[in-house]
Design a protein around this motif. Structure first.
Motif, mmCIF file in Angstrom:
data_model
loop_
_atom_site.group_PDB
_atom_site.id
_atom_site.type_symbol
_atom_site.label_atom_id
_atom_site.label_comp_id
_atom_site.label_asym_id
_atom_site.label_seq_id
_atom_site.Cartn_x
_atom_site.Cartn_y
_atom_site.Cartn_z
ATOM 1 N N LYS A 150 51.771 32.722 42.775
ATOM 2 C CA LYS A 150 50.336 32.805 42.487
ATOM 3 C C LYS A 150 49.835 34.188 42.095
ATOM 4 C CE LYS A 150 49.489 28.545 43.885
ATOM 5 N NZ LYS A 150 49.321 27.504 42.862
ATOM 6 N N SER A 168 39.603 26.578 32.775
ATOM 7 C CA SER A 168 39.299 27.811 32.040
ATOM 8 C C SER A 168 40.572 28.360 31.387
ATOM 9 C CB SER A 168 38.631 28.854 32.937
ATOM 10 O OG SER A 168 39.511 29.285 33.926
ATOM 11 N N SER A 203 39.798 34.870 30.728
ATOM 12 C CA SER A 203 40.102 34.205 32.000
ATOM 13 C C SER A 203 41.553 34.530 32.318
ATOM 14 C CB SER A 203 39.927 32.693 31.863
ATOM 15 O OG SER A 203 40.504 32.041 32.976
ATOM 16 N N GLY A 204 41.783 35.179 33.461
ATOM 17 C CA GLY A 204 43.131 35.691 33.765
ATOM 18 C C GLY A 204 44.241 34.701 33.466
ATOM 19 N N ARG A 241 48.527 32.773 30.419
ATOM 20 C CA ARG A 241 49.774 31.996 30.543
ATOM 21 C C ARG A 241 49.743 30.727 29.706
ATOM 22 N NH1 ARG A 241 49.135 32.712 36.862
ATOM 23 N NH2 ARG A 241 48.067 30.747 36.490
ATOM 24 N N SER A 269 36.984 31.818 41.566
ATOM 25 C CA SER A 269 38.146 32.671 41.835
ATOM 26 C C SER A 269 37.804 34.164 41.753
ATOM 27 C CB SER A 269 39.310 32.313 40.917
ATOM 28 O OG SER A 269 38.892 32.305 39.588
ATOM 29 N N MET A 275 49.242 32.836 49.611
ATOM 30 C CA MET A 275 47.966 33.129 48.941
ATOM 31 C C MET A 275 46.796 32.577 49.749
ATOM 32 S SD MET A 275 46.338 31.613 45.465
ATOM 33 C CE MET A 275 45.108 30.586 46.241
HETATM 34 O O1 PMV Z 1 42.384 32.900 36.248
HETATM 35 P P1 PMV Z 1 41.514 32.347 37.305
HETATM 36 O O2 PMV Z 1 40.280 33.142 37.511
HETATM 37 O O3 PMV Z 1 41.264 30.874 37.092
HETATM 38 O O4 PMV Z 1 42.313 32.459 38.722
HETATM 39 C C1 PMV Z 1 43.413 31.656 39.021
HETATM 40 C C2 PMV Z 1 43.791 31.749 40.451
HETATM 41 C C3 PMV Z 1 44.773 30.695 40.957
HETATM 42 O O5 PMV Z 1 44.664 29.510 40.216
HETATM 43 C C4 PMV Z 1 44.423 30.369 42.408
HETATM 44 C C5 PMV Z 1 46.205 31.196 40.947
HETATM 45 C C6 PMV Z 1 46.884 31.257 39.599
HETATM 46 O O6 PMV Z 1 47.810 32.066 39.468
HETATM 47 O O7 PMV Z 1 46.527 30.482 38.693
#
Ligand code: PMV
Length: 342
Positions: free
Chosen positions: A27, A116, A148-149, A153, A202, A253
């Motif tokens: 995570k 997102s 969005s972080g 990926r 998040s 996590m």
């Molecule tokens: O990228 P965000 O802000 O949606 O954060 C993702 C956080 C988790 O889904 C809990 C972990 C992950 O690595 O996707």
């Protein structure tokens, strides 16, 4: 280098792309730079196949502001995030005018299913093509990350690692593919235990955790080792090793977030009951493990031969509203038509 912009019959710049959500096995939790959306740790994920976001972007010379439709509706908060993301593309292309954006998900939005991630990956992919920006997948991953972080990926398919990077400008915090989906075609059952939007998003959850959880430094210090174990498990297609590191990372996590002040409790009773059910199945020899993100849905990752048994077991848990089922899929890609109504 710019490529020829995509134009429709009326000469406007438009393109449509699809991307799928991803689910982290090791995570990501915590940001080292809020403005650039840089993570404190690297992460490893799988990109899904049959859940998708389809997004069309049309830049209209002379238009002021952006017009955004999400699942056929307007949403002011999301429209602001979308405009900020389009600003990054406009800056690269040197254009100042607005766009029309139409986007649709074929799965519930904002319920811990990484909408997102697929949303911003599809937006960057379509927007860049519409403007004729010839961006590499790495560059698209960096731009998607800014919006969005975890979207960094979803630019790639299969098994993906997102590096936390060391540079202050974040240009090395990029995702990269580890293994194609077809090389190890695991399946995922998603147990939906609530359709309500989550109470603590998040970004706020990560901020609160970093400021108050006593486990924050232990989380950061142990992540590199976890990434190494997961990388090896994926390379060797070692299901038991991947199961063990994934459940460990997920629970670690949540332990970190539970220890924030006030504690972040993303699970409901059905989420916990599903965890027990998955572990009971594994004890009986069924190749399956769970992971849970910042929401109450449980994702069970399993060998293809086990999917029907896993779905039936999760459906049987009181409080489970629905069980979705998907394989692993590709990264962001162009759709055949330049505009898909949403
Ligand atoms: O990228 P965000 O802000 O949606 O954060 C993702 C956080 C988790 O889904 C809990 C972990 C992950 O690595 O996707």
């Amino acid at each position: 280098m710019n490529r020829k912009p995509s134009t429709d019959a009326s000469g406007e710049l438009c393109a449509a792309s699809q991307a799928q959500p991803n689910i982290a096995l090791v995570k990501y939790w915590g940001k080292r730079d809020l403005a650039l959306n840089l993570p404190v740790v690297g992460s490893i994920s799988i990109t899904l196949e049959s859940l998708w976001t389809r997004t069309s972007v049309r830049f209209v010379p002379g238009q002021q502001g952006d017009r955004v439709s999400l699942n056929g509706r307007s949403d002011e908060a999301e429209a602001k995030r979308i405009s900020k993301c389009l600003d990054l593309l406009r800056k690269r292309a040197g254009v100042g005018y607005g766009a029309e954006v139409a986007s649709r998900n074929n799965f519930p939005t904002a319920a811990g299913l990484a909408s997102s991630a697929s949303g911003f990956a599809a937006l960057v992919h379509a927007g860049a093509r519409a403007l004729g920006l010839d961006l590499s997948l790495e560059e698209q991953s960096v731009l998607a990350r800014r919006c969005s972080g975890s979207a960094a990926r979803s630019i790639f398919g299969g098994y993906v690692e997102w590096a936390h990077g060391r540079l202050a400008d974040g240009t090395d915090s990029v995702a990269m593919p580890l293994l194609d989906a077809e090389a190890w075609p695991l399946r995922v059952a998603v147990a939906i235990t609530s359709t309500a939007a989550k109470q603590v998003g998040s970004t706020e959850g990560m901020r609160r955790t970093a400021e108050t959880s006593p486990y924050q430094s232990a989380w950061i210090d142990t992540q590199e080792a976890d990434l190494g174990v997961a990388r090896d498990a994926i390379r060797a297609r070692d299901f038991d090793a991947l199961a063990s590191i994934s459940e460990y990372s997920c629970l670690k996590m949540h332990a970190l977030a539970l220890a924030a002040q006030p504690g972040l409790l993303y699970w409901n009773g059905a989420t916990v009951e599903c965890m027990h059910r998955v572990r009971a199945l594994r004890q009986q020899g069924v190749p399956v493990f769970f992971t849970v993100d910042a929401g109450p849905q449980l994702k069970a990752v399993c060998a293809p031969s086990a999917i029907e048994q896993v779905k039936a077991a999760l459906r049987d848990v009181p409080g489970v509203l629905d069980v979705l089922d998907t394989g692993l899929g590709e990264g962001a890609r162009a759709l055949a038509s330049d505009w898909v109504d949403a």
